[in-house]
Design a protein around this motif. Structure first.
Motif, PDB file in Angstrom:
ATOM      1  N   ALA A 105     -28.043  35.408 -15.502  1.00  0.00           N
ATOM      2  CA  ALA A 105     -27.681  35.066 -14.131  1.00  0.00           C
ATOM      3  C   ALA A 105     -26.198  35.302 -13.884  1.00  0.00           C
ATOM      4  CB  ALA A 105     -28.042  33.612 -13.855  1.00  0.00           C
ATOM      5  N   LYS A 106     -25.356  35.012 -14.862  1.00  0.00           N
ATOM      6  CA  LYS A 106     -23.924  35.252 -14.705  1.00  0.00           C
ATOM      7  C   LYS A 106     -23.624  36.751 -14.601  1.00  0.00           C
ATOM      8  CE  LYS A 106     -22.232  31.061 -17.019  1.00  0.00           C
ATOM      9  NZ  LYS A 106     -21.490  30.514 -18.199  1.00  0.00           N
ATOM     10  N   LEU A 109     -24.552  37.974 -11.217  1.00  0.00           N
ATOM     11  CA  LEU A 109     -23.549  37.520 -10.263  1.00  0.00           C
ATOM     12  C   LEU A 109     -22.300  38.396 -10.334  1.00  0.00           C
ATOM     13  CD1 LEU A 109     -22.419  35.517  -8.200  1.00  0.00           C
ATOM     14  CD2 LEU A 109     -21.740  34.034 -10.098  1.00  0.00           C
ATOM     15  N   SER A 110     -21.868  38.723 -11.542  1.00  0.00           N
ATOM     16  CA  SER A 110     -20.681  39.574 -11.691  1.00  0.00           C
ATOM     17  C   SER A 110     -20.914  40.948 -11.061  1.00  0.00           C
ATOM     18  CB  SER A 110     -20.330  39.720 -13.180  1.00  0.00           C
ATOM     19  OG  SER A 110     -19.990  38.474 -13.741  1.00  0.00           O
ATOM     20  N   ALA A 112     -22.979  41.650  -8.608  1.00  0.00           N
ATOM     21  CA  ALA A 112     -22.999  41.485  -7.151  1.00  0.00           C
ATOM     22  C   ALA A 112     -21.593  41.314  -6.601  1.00  0.00           C
ATOM     23  CB  ALA A 112     -23.865  40.297  -6.792  1.00  0.00           C
ATOM     24  N   GLN A 113     -20.732  40.598  -7.319  1.00  0.00           N
ATOM     25  CA  GLN A 113     -19.362  40.400  -6.858  1.00  0.00           C
ATOM     26  C   GLN A 113     -18.591  41.725  -6.875  1.00  0.00           C
ATOM     27  OE1 GLN A 113     -18.251  37.342  -9.661  1.00  0.00           O
ATOM     28  NE2 GLN A 113     -18.585  35.685  -8.156  1.00  0.00           N
ATOM     29  N   ASP A 153     -26.203  39.147  -1.943  1.00  0.00           N
ATOM     30  CA  ASP A 153     -26.453  39.299  -3.384  1.00  0.00           C
ATOM     31  C   ASP A 153     -25.552  38.364  -4.192  1.00  0.00           C
ATOM     32  OD1 ASP A 153     -28.360  41.195  -2.845  1.00  0.00           O
ATOM     33  OD2 ASP A 153     -27.034  42.919  -3.211  1.00  0.00           O
ATOM     34  N   VAL A 154     -24.312  38.222  -3.735  1.00  0.00           N
ATOM     35  CA  VAL A 154     -23.397  37.311  -4.431  1.00  0.00           C
ATOM     36  C   VAL A 154     -23.896  35.872  -4.314  1.00  0.00           C
ATOM     37  CG1 VAL A 154     -21.062  36.337  -4.426  1.00  0.00           C
ATOM     38  CG2 VAL A 154     -21.400  38.807  -4.213  1.00  0.00           C
ATOM     39  N   ASP A 155     -24.327  35.499  -3.093  1.00  0.00           N
ATOM     40  CA  ASP A 155     -24.844  34.125  -2.914  1.00  0.00           C
ATOM     41  C   ASP A 155     -26.085  33.891  -3.778  1.00  0.00           C
ATOM     42  OD1 ASP A 155     -22.847  33.618  -1.114  1.00  0.00           O
ATOM     43  OD2 ASP A 155     -24.077  34.077   0.663  1.00  0.00           O
ATOM     44  N   GLY A 157     -26.798  35.416  -6.526  1.00  0.00           N
ATOM     45  CA  GLY A 157     -26.363  35.369  -7.919  1.00  0.00           C
ATOM     46  C   GLY A 157     -25.805  34.010  -8.287  1.00  0.00           C
ATOM     47  N   ARG A 158     -25.033  33.428  -7.366  1.00  0.00           N
ATOM     48  CA  ARG A 158     -24.488  32.097  -7.629  1.00  0.00           C
ATOM     49  C   ARG A 158     -25.602  31.055  -7.714  1.00  0.00           C
ATOM     50  NH1 ARG A 158     -19.523  32.691  -3.313  1.00  0.00           N
ATOM     51  NH2 ARG A 158     -18.042  33.750  -4.729  1.00  0.00           N
ATOM     52  N   VAL A 161     -27.209  31.336 -11.026  1.00  0.00           N
ATOM     53  CA  VAL A 161     -26.391  30.725 -12.069  1.00  0.00           C
ATOM     54  C   VAL A 161     -26.537  29.198 -12.027  1.00  0.00           C
ATOM     55  CG1 VAL A 161     -24.017  30.310 -12.827  1.00  0.00           C
ATOM     56  CG2 VAL A 161     -24.741  32.608 -12.194  1.00  0.00           C
TER      57      VAL A 161
END
Length: 403
Positions: A105-106, A109-110, A112-113, A153-155, A157-158, A161
């Motif tokens: 998940a991390k 997230l990375s 996506a960021q 996508d960032v949301d 991903g968070r 996580v």
């Protein structure tokens, strides 16, 4: 030897006098003595109203510890039957799959960021170019839409996580409340499942504890009626006091408080549940114990009491008493009693204030006879094991009284 002889006429005269005396009228016999009896004058007095109810103890808090993730139990970290604190770890579930899920998940997230950074830069460039007609308005709109997807996508991903972090935390099975933990339902090596909410252990808070009692709806109605009529005075805003007698007959030293009475009547038993709460610092009370509770519900200021030695029972087993009327004539009264208070019977009906009840010399008095009354001298009330006077004992229901 010389013997003196009396004249014959004197002897005949004396004999005649003796015969006449024997045949004369006899003196009347002495009048019978009026029996003396000791009486107790009935007067209204204050008597506490006590309900004696059976009950069962129950824990103040009950928490079932269940698995919230799937996995293998690695170890148990508590002693069965011991006290645990809220937040204390009880079991450890294999965290390896959840550590891997968190790392994944991390990474997502990375990624996506990083994509969001690229999309933000592209939108910034297109914004300048579209002003000079270097790119089309459609290309600019597409770049803005792609930027919005990157933000989503960032949301996501968070959130992934956060979910993975929470599931990893669930591998530490902790106590939700403080209390005493019972038997462990699983052992190290067992597989637990979140979908089936596997029960692992149960924690119960035993200080304080509840005592649930069953009171008949009839008794509840009678109590409310007496309060409305002013015959009973409640203890005001303070909760009614409750005492317990344990299964072995001993009195529980702590005093409880009445919590509430259920608002509905059990259709099968015709009773309502009354709950009290008791401190249990020494852990004497355990859930499920059978006890008898004495509830102090108020004081009857107009109660009529009679010493037990002045009450007998007839052939049907009903209580009766001998009462001396204003003309000192003895009469039998049938009584209705509601219980005992110390060494006295609490009389509901059959007597009136001012009645004189025979408590001493009952064997001398017969219904309809005339007696002489004196104030009875009653024995001093006996002290109980704690040194308290029996007159201070609470009134308890009389199972043999007639209603």
């Amino acid at each position: 030897m010389y013997v003196k002889r009396f004249p014959l006429h004197l002897i005949c005269a004396v004999s005649a006098a003796v015969v006449l005396a024997a045949c004369g009228p006899k003196p009347p016999p002495p009048a019978p003595k009026t029996p003396e009896v000791g009486v107790f004058t009935v007067e209204p007095s204050a008597v506490p109203v006590i309900s004696d109810l059976p009950g069962r103890t129950s824990a103040f808090l009950v928490s079932q510890v269940r698995s919230r993730v799937d996995g293998i139990v690695l170890r148990r970290e508590f002693t069965e039957g011991s006290d645990v604190k809220a937040g204390q770890r009880l079991y450890k579930i294999d965290p390896a799959p959840y550590i891997a899920a968190l790392n994944t998940a991390k990474a997502v997230l990375s990624k996506a960021q990083a994509n969001l950074v690229t999309q933000n830069a592209q939108v910034a460039r297109f914004k300048v170019l579209v002003a000079g007609n270097a790119v089309s308005k459609q290309d600019y709109d597409n770049a803005v839409a792609t930027q919005g997807q990157a933000v989503s996508d960032v949301d996501a991903g968070r959130a992934a996580v956060d979910t993975a972090t929470i599931n990893l935390g669930y591998t530490d099975v902790t106590a939700p409340v403080s209390g005493r933990v019972g038997l462990s339902q699983v052992t190290p090596g067992a597989f637990v499942q979140a979908s089936q909410a596997t029960l692992m252990a149960t924690i119960q808070q035993l200080d304080p504890v509840y005592v649930d009692m069953a009171q008949s709806s009839v008794d509840g109605l009678a109590l409310r009626r007496q309060v409305q009529e002013g015959r009973l005075q409640t203890n005001g805003a303070n909760a009614a006091k409750v005492t317990l007698v344990l299964e072995d007959g001993r009195s529980y030293p702590e005093i409880g408080k009445l919590q509430f009475s259920d608002v509905s009547v059990n259709a099968g038993t015709g009773s309502v549940t009354v709950r009290a709460i008791f401190p249990n610092k020494k852990g004497t009370l355990l859930p499920g114990m059978f006890v008898r509770a004495h509830i102090d519900e108020g004081v009857n200021d107009k109660a009529l009491v009679v010493p037990q030695i002045g009450v007998s029972h007839d052939a049907r087993g009903l209580p009766t008493a001998l009462v001396v009327g204003p003309d000192n004539k003895v009469a039998t009264r049938s009584l209705v009693t509601s219980g005992t208070y110390g060494s006295n019977w609490v009389v509901e009906s059959g007597l009136n204030p001012g009645d004189r009840v025979i408590v001493d010399g009952v064997d001398k008095a017969k219904p309809g006879s005339i007696v002489k009354t004196v104030a009875a001298v009653l024995p001093a009330p006996a002290a109980d094991a704690n040194g308290a006077s029996a007159e201070g004992a609470a009134a308890v229901p009389d199972a043999s009284s007639s209603k």
